[in-house]
Structures are given as C-alpha cells and as structure tokens.
Design an enzyme around this catalytic site. Structure first.
Site, PDB file in Angstrom:
ATOM      1  N   ARG A   1      -2.948   7.043  -3.268  1.00  0.00           N
ATOM      2  CA  ARG A   1      -3.077   7.786  -4.581  1.00  0.00           C
ATOM      3  C   ARG A   1      -4.457   7.991  -4.996  1.00  0.00           C
ATOM      4  O   ARG A   1      -5.386   7.461  -4.491  1.00  0.00           O
ATOM      5  CB  ARG A   1      -2.182   6.789  -5.476  1.00  0.00           C
ATOM      6  CG  ARG A   1      -1.960   5.461  -5.090  1.00  0.00           C
ATOM      7  CD  ARG A   1      -2.506   4.387  -6.024  1.00  0.00           C
ATOM      8  NE  ARG A   1      -3.371   4.922  -7.256  1.00  0.00           N
ATOM      9  CZ  ARG A   1      -4.553   5.136  -7.145  1.00  0.00           C
ATOM     10  NH1 ARG A   1      -5.073   4.916  -6.091  1.00  0.00           N
ATOM     11  NH2 ARG A   1      -5.404   5.833  -8.201  1.00  0.00           N
ATOM     12  N   GLY A   2      -4.444   8.881  -6.185  1.00  0.00           N
ATOM     13  CA  GLY A   2      -5.982   9.272  -6.562  1.00  0.00           C
ATOM     14  C   GLY A   2      -6.328  10.576  -6.146  1.00  0.00           C
ATOM     15  O   GLY A   2      -6.042  10.927  -5.001  1.00  0.00           O
TER      16      GLY A   2
ATOM     17  N   ARG B   1       2.972  15.980  -4.658  1.00  0.00           N
ATOM     18  CA  ARG B   1       2.540  15.423  -5.965  1.00  0.00           C
ATOM     19  C   ARG B   1       2.172  16.805  -6.647  1.00  0.00           C
ATOM     20  O   ARG B   1       1.047  17.358  -5.990  1.00  0.00           O
ATOM     21  CB  ARG B   1       1.709  14.291  -6.056  1.00  0.00           C
ATOM     22  CG  ARG B   1       2.376  13.294  -5.328  1.00  0.00           C
ATOM     23  CD  ARG B   1       1.610  12.099  -5.833  1.00  0.00           C
ATOM     24  NE  ARG B   1       1.380  11.615  -7.183  1.00  0.00           N
ATOM     25  CZ  ARG B   1       0.855  10.658  -7.511  1.00  0.00           C
ATOM     26  NH1 ARG B   1       0.084  10.201  -6.997  1.00  0.00           N
ATOM     27  NH2 ARG B   1       0.869  10.282  -9.047  1.00  0.00           N
TER      28      ARG B   1
ATOM     29  N   GLN C   1      -3.070  -0.106 -11.357  1.00  0.00           N
ATOM     30  CA  GLN C   1      -3.972   0.228 -10.368  1.00  0.00           C
ATOM     31  C   GLN C   1      -5.401  -0.361 -11.011  1.00  0.00           C
ATOM     32  O   GLN C   1      -6.225  -0.659 -10.133  1.00  0.00           O
ATOM     33  CB  GLN C   1      -4.254   1.756 -10.313  1.00  0.00           C
ATOM     34  CG  GLN C   1      -3.066   2.490  -9.651  1.00  0.00           C
ATOM     35  CD  GLN C   1      -2.109   3.351 -10.346  1.00  0.00           C
ATOM     36  OE1 GLN C   1      -1.853   2.439 -11.440  1.00  0.00           O
ATOM     37  NE2 GLN C   1      -1.778   4.306 -10.066  1.00  0.00           N
TER      38      GLN C   1
ATOM     39  N   ASP D   1      -7.497  14.340 -12.617  1.00  0.00           N
ATOM     40  CA  ASP D   1      -6.505  14.994 -11.631  1.00  0.00           C
ATOM     41  C   ASP D   1      -6.600  16.597 -11.512  1.00  0.00           C
ATOM     42  O   ASP D   1      -6.216  16.965 -10.546  1.00  0.00           O
ATOM     43  CB  ASP D   1      -5.040  14.416 -11.672  1.00  0.00           C
ATOM     44  CG  ASP D   1      -5.021  13.198 -11.296  1.00  0.00           C
ATOM     45  OD1 ASP D   1      -5.328  12.201 -12.113  1.00  0.00           O
ATOM     46  OD2 ASP D   1      -4.622  12.758 -10.069  1.00  0.00           O
TER      47      ASP D   1
ATOM     48  N   ASN E   1      -5.052  13.546 -16.593  1.00  0.00           N
ATOM     49  CA  ASN E   1      -5.402  12.519 -15.827  1.00  0.00           C
ATOM     50  C   ASN E   1      -4.359  11.325 -16.092  1.00  0.00           C
ATOM     51  O   ASN E   1      -3.289  11.561 -16.885  1.00  0.00           O
ATOM     52  CB  ASN E   1      -6.879  11.838 -16.374  1.00  0.00           C
ATOM     53  CG  ASN E   1      -7.308  10.654 -15.578  1.00  0.00           C
ATOM     54  OD1 ASN E   1      -7.448  10.891 -14.239  1.00  0.00           O
ATOM     55  ND2 ASN E   1      -7.568   9.591 -15.900  1.00  0.00           N
ATOM     56  N   LYS E   2      -4.410  10.212 -15.650  1.00  0.00           N
ATOM     57  CA  LYS E   2      -3.318   9.283 -15.531  1.00  0.00           C
ATOM     58  C   LYS E   2      -2.777   9.072 -16.708  1.00  0.00           C
ATOM     59  O   LYS E   2      -3.676   8.524 -17.772  1.00  0.00           O
ATOM     60  CB  LYS E   2      -3.885   7.831 -14.745  1.00  0.00           C
ATOM     61  CG  LYS E   2      -2.990   6.633 -14.847  1.00  0.00           C
ATOM     62  CD  LYS E   2      -1.752   6.859 -14.255  1.00  0.00           C
ATOM     63  CE  LYS E   2      -1.692   7.213 -12.731  1.00  0.00           C
ATOM     64  NZ  LYS E   2      -0.500   7.574 -12.320  1.00  0.00           N
TER      65      LYS E   2
HETATM   66  C1  RUB Z   1      -5.136   8.130 -10.225  1.00  0.00           C
HETATM   67  C2  RUB Z   1      -5.624   8.719 -11.517  1.00  0.00           C
HETATM   68  C3  RUB Z   1      -7.016   8.991 -11.479  1.00  0.00           C
HETATM   69  C4  RUB Z   1      -7.521  10.298 -10.637  1.00  0.00           C
HETATM   70  C5  RUB Z   1      -9.025  10.638 -10.432  1.00  0.00           C
HETATM   71  O1  RUB Z   1      -3.443   8.762 -10.355  1.00  0.00           O
HETATM   72  O2  RUB Z   1      -5.229   9.429 -12.284  1.00  0.00           O
HETATM   73  O3  RUB Z   1      -7.761   8.595 -12.480  1.00  0.00           O
HETATM   74  O4  RUB Z   1      -6.658  10.533  -9.662  1.00  0.00           O
HETATM   75  O5  RUB Z   1      -9.267   9.445  -9.016  1.00  0.00           O
HETATM   76  P1  RUB Z   1      -2.465   8.423  -9.288  1.00  0.00           P
HETATM   77  P2  RUB Z   1     -10.348   9.951  -8.031  1.00  0.00           P
HETATM   78  O6  RUB Z   1      -2.823   7.023  -8.914  1.00  0.00           O
HETATM   79  O7  RUB Z   1      -1.150   8.539  -9.834  1.00  0.00           O
HETATM   80  O8  RUB Z   1      -2.628   9.078  -8.042  1.00  0.00           O
HETATM   81  O9  RUB Z   1     -11.702  10.130  -8.781  1.00  0.00           O
HETATM   82  O10 RUB Z   1     -10.406   9.000  -7.171  1.00  0.00           O
HETATM   83  O11 RUB Z   1      -9.971  11.307  -7.407  1.00  0.00           O
END
Ligand code: RUB
Length: 319
Positions: free
Chosen positions: A22-23, A60, A164, A205, A215-216
């Site tokens: 995720r992320g 997603r 998280q 995101d 974002n989250k």
């Molecule tokens: C995680 C989330 C993170 C962004 C940015 O969402 O919202 O803040 O993805 O992350 P999920 P990065 O856990 O639902 O995927 O900077 O690592 O891209």
C-alpha cells in the site's frame, strides 16, 4: 519486516487490493514490476501485458501513480517479443531510478521548510517502504531535515482501520533513529491547539490540476485543524502524482472499501452484530487549506492552477 513472494500478476493484484502492499509510490512501482512480470511470464506477448495492465489498474482507483506507471510501461511494449522484453525491463529500471531521484530532490526542497526544533505531524504512512525506498514522500522531507542535523520530533498519526501510522511509520522512524511520538487520528486538533505541532507534512495519492489533494482518510480534518491554528500544512508529492487530467478534487474517485474492515479488528468483530460501517479510504483536502505542495522541482504555492502548470510538461506528464 513482512516478505511476500508473489508469483504472478493475479497474486500481485490481490496483494494490492488487500492492502498487503500500500501507499501510492509503492503500488506505482508494483504496477511497473507487474508489467515486467507479465512480459517475462509470457515471453514478451503484448496481449498478456495489456491483460495485466487492466487487472492491475482495477485494483485501487484513487492513487494515480499506478495508472501512470502502467501506461508508461505499456507504451514501450512495441515490436518483436525480444524488443518488448528488453524495452519493458529497461523502462522498469528507469522508472524506479526516477522515483528514487524524486524522493531525494523533493526531500531536499521540503527540508528547507523545516526549522531546527520543529515538531512535525505526519499522517498514515508516506515512508521508506513506499516509493523506491529513500523516504516515501513525507518521510523524505522528514528524513532529510533530520540528516541535516535539525533537531526534530515527529508526531506520527495512526489511521483507522489499518493503523499504518503506528505499524509502519513509527517502525521506519525508529529505524532511522528519528525521535517520534504516536498519536491517533482524533488527537491532532488537540495537539495543534496546545502548541505541540509546528508543521504538518502528509503524502499524496493524487493532486488535481487545481491543487486539491486526495490522501488517506483523516487528512482533511488535519488540514482544517492546521488552518484554524495557523500551522503550515504541506503535502509532499512529485510531478508524477499531479494529475492534470483531473481538474479538481470533485473529479477524483475516492475508493470506498468494505465497511467490514472497520467492524473487524484482527479478525474480531468490535461492533454489535447488525451495525453497518462505511470506509472511504481517502478524503479530499481543498487547495485553500494547503500552504505548499512539495515537489522534486521545488515548493509550489497558491495560485495552484497557475503555478502547478509549470510541472505539466515535466517527465512526460500531459495536460
Ligand atoms: C496511503 C496514503 C499515503 C499516500 C502517500 O494510503 O494515503 O499517504 O499513499 O504515500 P493506502 P507515498 O495505505 O490506502 O495505500 O508517499 O509513500 O506514496
């Protein structure tokens, strides 16, 4: 650290969908290597690459990196099978290197905003296990400031229901030796109002062409609290996450996940039978609450619709 061995694209798609991976940065890179995997497994068959692309893109909907990196990979899959294999592998390596460079560069720009002695709040996880490994995006800023010798402290905000902030961000902060304190989603207003927090830096995101931020879930509440308390609120992102095809936050699809993910915690039901739950996985923070958008070319400020356009032709991002 959990290690997953994924053997094919359907397994990878399931891992993204189930949030084992995720992320936005991490799933973007998984899109890249998913396409490479499809190419290797099919010995360079374009049809199999397209099939993999559509499966991975369906996992997603909110994070735009996944869609963009997959499109980039598919765009080079032309010619004979040998050509396809070679080009797809080279592109995967290039994208990974580019993402790592973004993280170093945006980390350096963002670190200029951090003062010695600041306490910075971050939300959920935008860290080293995401992206290409230097820092994710929010953590790139934090880590760079820390490595410059600034005495900083981080409030890592846990995010229901996947926790998280506690499970991943705190783990990474500890690994880098960065002093930190864990708080939960509902505490940010209190700590901001009591003067504990000087800056908020979150990941992203997707950033719409007008600067609205997806974002989250919970990010919007933090931005409101930051505005009310005069605390600068930044998102750390890259040109690759700015989506000029999305005019404003209203056009961003917010992933609605199964409410059971809220009702069950580690397999145990924590709400009465019959209680229904909702889980929008992301929220939209309007651009007027954002002090600056930290990118690999610098910190962009309002008016975003005008100033973000400078990034439009950067790295093949098209309007
Ligand atoms: C995680 C989330 C993170 C962004 C940015 O969402 O919202 O803040 O993805 O992350 P999920 P990065 O856990 O639902 O995927 O900077 O690592 O891209």
């Amino acid at each position: 650290e959990e290690v997953y061995t994924l053997h094919d694209v359907p397994e990878l798609a399931k891992a993204i969908n189930n949030m084992n991976i995720r992320g936005s940065g991490a799933i973007g890179i998984c899109g890249v290597y998913g396409i490479l995997l499809a190419a290797l497994k099919s010995n360079g068959k374009k049809g199999k690459i397209l099939e993999a692309a559509s499966l991975l893109k369906s996992t997603r909907p909110t994070a735009v990196n996944l869609m963009k990196t997959i499109d980039e990979m598919v765009s080079v899959a032309e010619g004979s099978s040998e050509d396809i294999l070679e080009k797809v592998e080279q592109k995967a390596v290039d994208i990974l290197k580019r993402q790592l460079q973004f993280e170093y560069d945006l980390g350096a720009h963002g670190a200029e905003l951090i003062n010695d002695g600041d306490t910075i709040m971050t939300h959920c996880h935008s860290g080293a296990l995401g992206g290409s490994g230097f820092g994710g995006r929010a953590l790139s800023v934090i880590r760079t400031a820390f490595e410059q010798g600034k005495k900083i402290h981080v409030y890592t905000c846990e995010t229901r229901p996947y926790l998280q902030g506690a499970r991943i961000t705190a783990y990474e902060l500890k690994k880098f030796g960065i002093p930190h304190t864990l708080i939960t989603d509902g505490m940010s207003g209190y700590f901001m109002n009591q003067g504990y927090i000087q800056k908020v830096v979150v990941g992203s995101d997707r950033v719409a062409g007008n600067g609205d931020l997806a974002n989250k879930i919970g990010t919007y509440n933090h931005a409101l609290a930051a505005k009310a308390n005069g605390i600068p609120f930044y998102t750390a992102t890259s040109s690759h996450t700015i989506d000029f095809l999305t005019k404003s936050g209203k056009d961003i699809e917010v992933e609605m996940r199964n409410g059971d993910e809220v009702v069950y915690l580690n397999g145990t039901r924590i709400a009465p039978e019959g209680t229904h739950a909702l889980y929008p996985s992301f929220d939209i923070t309007p651009n007027e609450l954002i002090t600056g958008i930290i990118t690999e070319v610098g910190v962009i400020q309002s008016p975003y619709d005008k100033n973000l356009k400078k990034l439009a032709n950067y790295n093949s991002v098209t309007i």
